[in-house]
Scaffold this active site. Structure first.
Site, PDB file in Angstrom:
ATOM      1  N   LYS A  59       0.857  -1.185   0.000  1.00 27.86           N
ATOM      2  CA  LYS A  59       0.000   0.000   0.000  1.00 27.86           C
ATOM      3  C   LYS A  59       0.888   1.228   0.000  1.00 27.86           C
ATOM      4  CE  LYS A  59      -4.430   1.089   0.253  1.00 27.86           C
ATOM      5  NZ  LYS A  59      -5.612   0.308  -0.176  1.00 27.86           N
ATOM      6  N   ASP A  91      -7.134   4.522  -4.301  1.00 25.10           N
ATOM      7  CA  ASP A  91      -7.742   4.350  -2.975  1.00 25.10           C
ATOM      8  C   ASP A  91      -8.332   5.723  -2.659  1.00 25.10           C
ATOM      9  OD1 ASP A  91      -7.840   2.289  -0.594  1.00 25.10           O
ATOM     10  OD2 ASP A  91      -7.397   4.200   0.359  1.00 25.10           O
TER      11      ASP A  91
HETATM   12  P1  NDP Z   1     -13.001   8.027  -2.451  1.00 20.09           P
HETATM   13  O1  NDP Z   1     -11.915   8.996  -2.235  1.00 20.09           O
HETATM   14  O2  NDP Z   1     -13.570   7.860  -3.815  1.00 20.09           O
HETATM   15  O3  NDP Z   1     -14.221   8.327  -1.463  1.00 20.09           O
HETATM   16  C1  NDP Z   1     -14.039   8.320  -0.098  1.00 20.09           C
HETATM   17  C2  NDP Z   1     -15.357   8.651   0.566  1.00 20.09           C
HETATM   18  O4  NDP Z   1     -15.250   8.419   1.969  1.00 20.09           O
HETATM   19  C3  NDP Z   1     -15.737  10.116   0.411  1.00 20.09           C
HETATM   20  O5  NDP Z   1     -17.120  10.255   0.435  1.00 20.09           O
HETATM   21  C4  NDP Z   1     -15.087  10.728   1.643  1.00 20.09           C
HETATM   22  O6  NDP Z   1     -15.661  11.962   2.050  1.00 20.09           O
HETATM   23  C5  NDP Z   1     -15.341   9.663   2.678  1.00 20.09           C
HETATM   24  N1  NDP Z   1     -14.289   9.750   3.685  1.00 20.09           N
HETATM   25  C6  NDP Z   1     -12.959   9.619   3.488  1.00 20.09           C
HETATM   26  N2  NDP Z   1     -12.274   9.813   4.620  1.00 20.09           N
HETATM   27  C7  NDP Z   1     -13.193  10.091   5.557  1.00 20.09           C
HETATM   28  C8  NDP Z   1     -13.114  10.393   6.926  1.00 20.09           C
HETATM   29  N3  NDP Z   1     -11.925  10.441   7.565  1.00 20.09           N
HETATM   30  N4  NDP Z   1     -14.285  10.590   7.583  1.00 20.09           N
HETATM   31  C9  NDP Z   1     -15.478  10.531   6.934  1.00 20.09           C
HETATM   32  N5  NDP Z   1     -15.613  10.274   5.630  1.00 20.09           N
HETATM   33  C10 NDP Z   1     -14.488  10.048   4.956  1.00 20.09           C
HETATM   34  O7  NDP Z   1     -12.430   6.633  -1.906  1.00 20.09           O
HETATM   35  P2  NDP Z   1     -12.960   5.149  -2.193  1.00 20.09           P
HETATM   36  O8  NDP Z   1     -14.419   5.130  -2.387  1.00 20.09           O
HETATM   37  O9  NDP Z   1     -12.084   4.573  -3.219  1.00 20.09           O
HETATM   38  O10 NDP Z   1     -12.576   4.432  -0.816  1.00 20.09           O
HETATM   39  C11 NDP Z   1     -13.495   4.292   0.267  1.00 20.09           C
HETATM   40  C12 NDP Z   1     -13.035   3.161   1.164  1.00 20.09           C
HETATM   41  O11 NDP Z   1     -13.001   1.942   0.415  1.00 20.09           O
HETATM   42  C13 NDP Z   1     -11.631   3.308   1.755  1.00 20.09           C
HETATM   43  O12 NDP Z   1     -11.598   2.712   3.027  1.00 20.09           O
HETATM   44  C14 NDP Z   1     -10.777   2.485   0.795  1.00 20.09           C
HETATM   45  O13 NDP Z   1      -9.587   2.042   1.405  1.00 20.09           O
HETATM   46  C15 NDP Z   1     -11.733   1.340   0.511  1.00 20.09           C
HETATM   47  N6  NDP Z   1     -11.466   0.560  -0.683  1.00 20.09           N
HETATM   48  C16 NDP Z   1     -11.366   1.160  -1.908  1.00 20.09           C
HETATM   49  C17 NDP Z   1     -11.156   0.395  -3.033  1.00 20.09           C
HETATM   50  C18 NDP Z   1     -11.115   0.988  -4.389  1.00 20.09           C
HETATM   51  O14 NDP Z   1     -10.994   0.221  -5.350  1.00 20.09           O
HETATM   52  N7  NDP Z   1     -11.239   2.280  -4.559  1.00 20.09           N
HETATM   53  C19 NDP Z   1     -10.980  -1.061  -2.942  1.00 20.09           C
HETATM   54  C20 NDP Z   1     -11.178  -1.593  -1.618  1.00 20.09           C
HETATM   55  C21 NDP Z   1     -11.395  -0.794  -0.550  1.00 20.09           C
HETATM   56  P3  NDP Z   1     -14.861  13.324   1.797  1.00 20.09           P
HETATM   57  O15 NDP Z   1     -15.016  13.602   0.339  1.00 20.09           O
HETATM   58  O16 NDP Z   1     -15.513  14.326   2.663  1.00 20.09           O
HETATM   59  O17 NDP Z   1     -13.429  13.071   2.182  1.00 20.09           O
HETATM   60  O1  2IT Z   2      -7.989  -1.436  -0.686  1.00 17.97           O
HETATM   61  C1  2IT Z   2      -7.947  -1.889  -1.836  1.00 17.97           C
HETATM   62  O2  2IT Z   2      -8.077  -3.100  -2.062  1.00 17.97           O
HETATM   63  C2  2IT Z   2      -7.741  -0.955  -2.942  1.00 17.97           C
HETATM   64  N1  2IT Z   2      -7.682   0.256  -2.704  1.00 17.97           N
HETATM   65  C3  2IT Z   2      -7.589  -1.469  -4.348  1.00 17.97           C
HETATM   66  C4  2IT Z   2      -6.167  -1.893  -4.604  1.00 17.97           C
HETATM   67  C5  2IT Z   2      -5.849  -2.281  -6.020  1.00 17.97           C
HETATM   68  O3  2IT Z   2      -4.669  -2.586  -6.243  1.00 17.97           O
HETATM   69  O4  2IT Z   2      -6.724  -2.306  -6.892  1.00 17.97           O
END
Ligand code: NDP
Ligand code: 2IT
Length: 455
Positions: free
Chosen positions: A129, A169
């Site tokens: 990561k 992420d």
């Molecule tokens: P984005 O940046 O697209 O969206 C994040 C969302 O979560 C936003 O709405 C953001 O609000 C909110 N958020 C982030 N930090 C905080 C915080 N500290 N408190 C409250 N709300 C928060 O990210 P993703 O959708 O990609 O990721 C969301 C989660 O999913 C994370 O935990 C990530 O690690 C996990 N994940 C993502 C994957 C991917 O493929 N993208 C794969 C697997 C897991 P704001 O805009 O106000 O910050």
């Molecule tokens: O938390 C996760 O699994 C991710 N943010 C996606 C990682 C990836 O390599 O697609």
């Protein structure tokens, strides 16, 4: 589940001493070691091979300065990270998080989780990561580009299509991946699949954008079906309004559920008529705005905006009744009170789109109240699984159709559920998919580490 195995108790003490001031990393390791107790008791060979000691120590941790110049000509300095945690079953693989809360402990916990998650996908990927404390919010495209180029100028020395393949992420989406890919290609003079989540015109995979949210719903659907239920007619509460939340909302709705909330770090929308997804996408994906605007712009008359966390599950109109909770924002967003509120408002299933969104007390509350609980490592593995499919397409220099990628993703999520279910049964904790995910994810990596000797 308290730790009773003396060998694992001693190991956890060492991890705590070695990683001071990193509570998220300690939290992630504690959960895994607690659920691996039955494995430690059965598998002296893995203890003799030092697998437990080695798997909690990253293979390599890289920290670097990221200087860039803002639109006013002022020099800004951020800190960059890449934790290459484990490469026993494939090149390091995992996203890059850009958020002001990022420090080494966050990247280490995410890298550790990724090792087990990637193992569960059935694909050959190790765990890693990366990220930075850079905050993309409020920055111009030019500032984001200069940051990404500076970040990649150092990172490119440590990654490669067969070494380490980053992706998105929190805070890292298609725009950032594009800038990072361009800089990597320029510096190395190589067009390779070094990043996933790329744009469709330069090696990206169809369905990668949707994959984490879709995969979360495919996993949840399997978990529900195995317990005599389904999404059909259910009320779903989702947190976040980013990549994962948006496509989870879309798929849950397609599967017959009504999603009534989305949120960001300022507040949440409660829309009892069902979230109008196109509007969320316009605000978040196109305008990069705040979720508050939804309440001002939706045609749904009953929609309300509230400041604070959605997991208080309260609004002016009273409590939000729900069936299924899908946290899709960030770590530790649901604490014990949040979990109790989910139970009190009728929730019977929680599946995690975000990484480690539930505190240990919240998880204890789900389990002691008999909720179905789909842990992040399994439930959100669809994103990285589809990244693995993007790597395969890049290697064969072909691109598959949306349907082909989506159907492979669906198959992978089914097999992940089956692996969690079967491992839980085999190790005496039937129905505890958290234990099942940790055990199944661990065993594949552990066998590979043992076979490869003390490295
Ligand atoms: P984005 O940046 O697209 O969206 C994040 C969302 O979560 C936003 O709405 C953001 O609000 C909110 N958020 C982030 N930090 C905080 C915080 N500290 N408190 C409250 N709300 C928060 O990210 P993703 O959708 O990609 O990721 C969301 C989660 O999913 C994370 O935990 C990530 O690690 C996990 N994940 C993502 C994957 C991917 O493929 N993208 C794969 C697997 C897991 P704001 O805009 O106000 O910050
Ligand atoms: O938390 C996760 O699994 C991710 N943010 C996606 C990682 C990836 O390599 O697609």
């Amino acid at each position: 589940m308290a730790l009773k195995n003396q060998y694992l108790i001693d190991l956890l003490e060492t991890v705590k001493k070695r990683n001071p001031g990193e509570p998220e990393f300690i939290q992630a390791v504690t959960e895994v070691l607690e659920t691996l107790q039955p494995v430690a008791e059965k598998r002296q060979d893995l203890i003799d091979a030092g697998v437990f000691e080695r798997i909690v120590e990253p293979e390599r941790q890289i920290m670097f300065r990221v200087p860039w110049v803002d639109d006013n000509g002022k020099v800004q300095v951020n800190r960059g990270f890449r934790v290459q945690f484990n490469s026993a079953i494939g090149p390091y693989k995992g996203g890059i998080r850009l958020h002001p809360s990022v420090y080494l402990g966050i990247i280490k916990f995410l890298g550790f989780e990724q090792v087990f998650k990637n193992s569960l996908t059935t694909l050959p990927m190790g765990g890693g990561k990366g990220g930075s404390d850079f905050d993309p919010k409020g920055k111009s495209d030019g500032e984001v580009m200069r940051f990404c180029q500076s970040f990649m100028t150092e990172l490119c020395k440590h990654i490669g299509a067969d070494t380490d393949v980053p992706a998105g992420d929190i805070g890292t989406g298609a725009r950032e991946i594009g800038f990072m890919f361009g800089q990597y290609k320029r510096l190395r003079n190589e067009f390779t699949g070094v990043l996933t989540g790329k744009g469709l015109t330069y090696g990206g995979s169809l369905a990668r954008t949707e994959a984490t949210g879709y995969g979360l719903c495919y996993f949840t659907d399997e978990m529900l079906k195995a317990n005599g239920s389904s999404f059909d007619g259910k009320t779903v509460v989702i947190s976040g309004s980013g990549n994962v939340a948006i496509y989870a909302t879309q798929k849950a709705t397609e599967l017959g559920a009504k999603v009534v909330t989305v949120s960001d770090s300022n507040g949440y929308i409660y829309d009892p008529d069902g979230i109008e997804l196109a509007l969320v996408q316009q605000i978040k994906e196109v305008e990069r705005g705040r979720i508050k605007e939804y309440a001002e712009r939706t045609s749904h008359k009953n929609a309300e905006y509230h400041e604070g966390s959605v997991w208080t599950l309260k609004c002016n109109a009273g409590s939000i009744k729900l069936d299924i909770a899908l946290p899709c924002a960030t770590q530790n967003e649901i604490n014990e009170d949040g979990a109790k509120a989910i139970v009190a408002n009728g929730g019977f299933a929680v599946a995690e789109g975000a990484n480690m969104p539930s505190t240990p007390e919240a998880i204890e509350t789900y389990l002691s109240n008999g909720l179905l609980y789909g842990p992040a490592k399994a439930a959100n593995a669809g994103g990285v699984a589809t990244s693995g499919l993007e790597m395969s397409q890049n290697s064969e220099r072909l691109s598959w159709t949306f349907e082909e990628v989506d159907s492979k993703l669906h198959g992978i999520m089914k097999s992940i559920f089956k692996a969690c279910d079967e491992a839980a049964k085999e190790y005496g904790c039937e129905g505890n998919y958290m234990a099942g995910a940790n055990i199944a994810g661990f065993l594949k990596v552990a066998e590979a580490m043992k076979a490869q000797g003390c490295v």
